[in-house]
Design an enzyme around this catalytic site. Structure first.
Site, PDB file in Angstrom:
ATOM      1  N   MET A   1      -1.628   3.690   7.199  1.00 52.94           N
ATOM      2  CA  MET A   1      -1.786   2.639   6.158  1.00 52.94           C
ATOM      3  C   MET A   1      -1.665   1.214   6.228  1.00 52.94           C
ATOM      4  O   MET A   1      -0.247   0.979   7.229  1.00 52.94           O
ATOM      5  CB  MET A   1      -1.069   2.909   5.354  1.00 52.94           C
ATOM      6  CG  MET A   1      -1.386   4.275   4.172  1.00 52.94           C
ATOM      7  SD  MET A   1      -2.781   3.851   3.433  1.00 52.94           S
ATOM      8  CE  MET A   1      -3.343   5.276   2.706  1.00 52.94           C
ATOM      9  N   SER A   2      -2.392  -0.085   6.628  1.00 53.63           N
ATOM     10  CA  SER A   2      -2.157  -1.428   6.883  1.00 53.63           C
ATOM     11  C   SER A   2      -2.539  -1.730   5.652  1.00 53.63           C
ATOM     12  O   SER A   2      -3.468  -2.069   5.389  1.00 53.63           O
ATOM     13  CB  SER A   2      -2.611  -1.242   8.483  1.00 53.63           C
ATOM     14  OG  SER A   2      -2.664  -2.854   8.547  1.00 53.63           O
TER      15      SER A   2
ATOM     16  N   HIS B   1       1.123  -1.460  -0.045  1.00 57.50           N
ATOM     17  CA  HIS B   1       0.301   0.423  -0.042  1.00 57.50           C
ATOM     18  C   HIS B   1       0.800   1.245  -0.372  1.00 57.50           C
ATOM     19  O   HIS B   1       2.238   0.409  -0.207  1.00 57.50           O
ATOM     20  CB  HIS B   1      -0.647   0.171   1.461  1.00 57.50           C
ATOM     21  CG  HIS B   1      -0.170  -0.154   2.303  1.00 57.50           C
ATOM     22  ND1 HIS B   1       0.720   0.601   3.342  1.00 57.50           N
ATOM     23  CD2 HIS B   1      -0.222  -1.636   3.468  1.00 57.50           C
ATOM     24  CE1 HIS B   1       1.142  -0.088   4.243  1.00 57.50           C
ATOM     25  NE2 HIS B   1       0.331  -0.989   4.702  1.00 57.50           N
TER      26      HIS B   1
ATOM     27  N   GLN C   1       6.354 -15.395  12.629  1.00 58.59           N
ATOM     28  CA  GLN C   1       6.357 -14.225  13.134  1.00 58.59           C
ATOM     29  C   GLN C   1       5.140 -14.538  13.596  1.00 58.59           C
ATOM     30  O   GLN C   1       4.081 -13.235  14.085  1.00 58.59           O
ATOM     31  CB  GLN C   1       7.003 -13.199  12.307  1.00 58.59           C
ATOM     32  CG  GLN C   1       5.629 -12.528  11.344  1.00 58.59           C
ATOM     33  CD  GLN C   1       6.602 -11.461  10.234  1.00 58.59           C
ATOM     34  OE1 GLN C   1       8.011 -11.190  10.332  1.00 58.59           O
ATOM     35  NE2 GLN C   1       5.941  -9.967  10.491  1.00 58.59           N
TER      36      GLN C   1
ATOM     37  N   ASP D   1       4.921   0.282  12.452  1.00 58.73           N
ATOM     38  CA  ASP D   1       5.439  -0.449  13.364  1.00 58.73           C
ATOM     39  C   ASP D   1       6.711  -0.526  14.477  1.00 58.73           C
ATOM     40  O   ASP D   1       7.634  -1.264  14.364  1.00 58.73           O
ATOM     41  CB  ASP D   1       6.107  -2.098  12.913  1.00 58.73           C
ATOM     42  CG  ASP D   1       4.877  -2.464  11.462  1.00 58.73           C
ATOM     43  OD1 ASP D   1       3.187  -3.061  11.913  1.00 58.73           O
ATOM     44  OD2 ASP D   1       4.998  -2.149  10.176  1.00 58.73           O
TER      45      ASP D   1
ATOM     46  N   GLY E   1       2.224   3.395   2.264  1.00 53.54           N
ATOM     47  CA  GLY E   1       2.812   3.249   3.159  1.00 53.54           C
ATOM     48  C   GLY E   1       4.256   2.429   2.246  1.00 53.54           C
ATOM     49  O   GLY E   1       5.437   3.320   2.530  1.00 53.54           O
ATOM     50  N   HIS E   2       4.076   1.247   1.915  1.00 55.06           N
ATOM     51  CA  HIS E   2       5.264   0.629   1.056  1.00 55.06           C
ATOM     52  C   HIS E   2       6.034   0.929   0.166  1.00 55.06           C
ATOM     53  O   HIS E   2       7.207   1.247   0.473  1.00 55.06           O
ATOM     54  CB  HIS E   2       5.103  -0.626   1.099  1.00 55.06           C
ATOM     55  CG  HIS E   2       4.273  -2.526   1.906  1.00 55.06           C
ATOM     56  ND1 HIS E   2       2.419  -2.337   1.942  1.00 55.06           N
ATOM     57  CD2 HIS E   2       4.936  -2.295   3.293  1.00 55.06           C
ATOM     58  CE1 HIS E   2       2.970  -3.166   3.221  1.00 55.06           C
ATOM     59  NE2 HIS E   2       4.159  -3.443   3.173  1.00 55.06           N
TER      60      HIS E   2
HETATM   61  O1  PAF Z   1       6.752  -4.752   8.483  1.00 57.89           O
HETATM   62  C1  PAF Z   1       6.525  -6.409   7.972  1.00 57.89           C
HETATM   63  O2  PAF Z   1       6.035  -6.427   7.476  1.00 57.89           O
HETATM   64  C2  PAF Z   1       7.239  -7.410   8.238  1.00 57.89           C
HETATM   65  O3  PAF Z   1       7.607  -7.284   9.833  1.00 57.89           O
HETATM   66  C3  PAF Z   1       8.698  -7.678   7.682  1.00 57.89           C
HETATM   67  C4  PAF Z   1       9.607  -6.855   8.545  1.00 57.89           C
HETATM   68  C5  PAF Z   1       8.747  -7.829   5.994  1.00 57.89           C
HETATM   69  C6  PAF Z   1       9.297  -8.949   8.351  1.00 57.89           C
HETATM   70  O4  PAF Z   1       8.460 -10.234   8.262  1.00 57.89           O
END
Ligand code: PAF
Length: 285
Positions: free
Chosen positions: A184-185, A34, A61, A150, A36-37
């Site tokens: 944004m998420s 999105h 994770q 994050d 943010g990225h």
């Molecule tokens: O923020 C994220 O999308 C994830 O935690 C990351 C940093 C890509 C690690 O999997």
């Protein structure tokens, strides 16, 4: 833009870029990209000459009851986004490529993994730190870019790099927001219309806190936390996980703010868990 699916092939691309004297920037993601990225990739393209984006939904994770299976996967659209934002290469490994055998070596950034999101997501940050260490070892970037949204992740990765003498710089970029302030998420896609409306209360609560801190000079965490909770109570579908003020450097609880601090919220809106934060900085003009 190059697409690499194996460790060997992404390493070859980076080796070539470095041989040409280029500075390598890295943006790790789990896809479902999105704005943010996009801002992270664009910033990486401004500060470095060869940007690698990784797209990998990291099973290590996610807890057993979390959304690994249903996490949005939108690879075709993501690749277009990467190219447009200025990525030179995208690394899209399979789970088998990243974890070919039972993983026994874990990176645990001890004290920092425990508070805030660490309490409700046991093992989450161990999985994040381990995959980031692996990705840094695979790609060997000069700089890696993370979002402030994050914030605990950014603090943990910064500390991992410091403590383990990893030869790269971590850059933390500002949170990108919707027009009503919602951060944004990729998980915003899970919200229905009513939940989406209530989700904006997270940022409204943080703004209230920022105002009390900056304009009214309030320094007592307790008062700031109570004011944020009062705003969140306006959302009938909001279930607060935590509202806290902690120090920026080591995420410790603070009663009176005397140095840079984070005001952080985690809440479920309907069935969707959202997080957001702001930095409270005594020296900000
Ligand atoms: O923020 C994220 O999308 C994830 O935690 C990351 C940093 C890509 C690690 O999997």
């Amino acid at each position: 833009m190059e697409l690499a699916k194996t460790i060997e092939s992404v390493r070859a691309l980076v080796r070539q870029a470095k041989a040409e004297g280029r500075k390598v920037g890295f943006v790790p993601t789990m896809g479902a990209l999105h704005r943010g990225h996009i801002s992270l990739i664009e910033e990486a393209a401004r500060q470095t000459d060869f940007v690698v984006v990784s797209i990998f939904v990291n099973p290590a994770q996610f807890g057993p009851s979390e959304d690994f299976g249903k996490y949005p996967r939108t690879l075709d659209a993501d690749l277009k986004v990467c190219e447009k934002a200025g990525a030179a290469a995208v690394f899209v490994p399979s789970v088998g490529e990243m974890y070919p055998q039972e993983n026994l070596a874990w990176v645990n950034v001890e004290k920092l993994c425990e508070p805030l999101c660490g309490r409700g997501r046991k093992g989450h940050f161990r999985g994040v730190a381990t995959v980031c260490a692996k990705l840094f070892n695979i790609i060997g970037p000069d700089m890696a870019f993370f979002g402030q949204k994050d914030v605990q992740q950014a603090v943990i990765i910064t500390r991992m790099v410091e403590d383990l003498d990893m030869p790269l710089k971590i850059v933390v970029c500002p949170t990108v927001r919707e027009s009503d302030g919602l951060a944004m998420s990729s998980r915003n896609a899970y919200l229905n219309a009513e939940e989406r409306r209530q989700a904006a209360l997270l940022y409204a609560a943080l703004k209230k806190c920022e105002n009390m801190f900056e304009k009214e000079g309030v320094r007592q965490s307790g008062r700031l936390v109570e004011a944020m909770k009062e705003i969140l109570r306006q959302g009938a579908d909001i279930r607060v996980e935590y509202v806290e003020i902690v120090s920026l450097r080591d995420l410790e609880d603070i009663d009176i703010i005397t140095d840079k601090a984070i005001a952080a919220i985690a809440a479920k809106v309907g069935g969707t868990r959202l997080i957001d934060n702001i930095i409270l900085d005594l020296n900000r003009k």
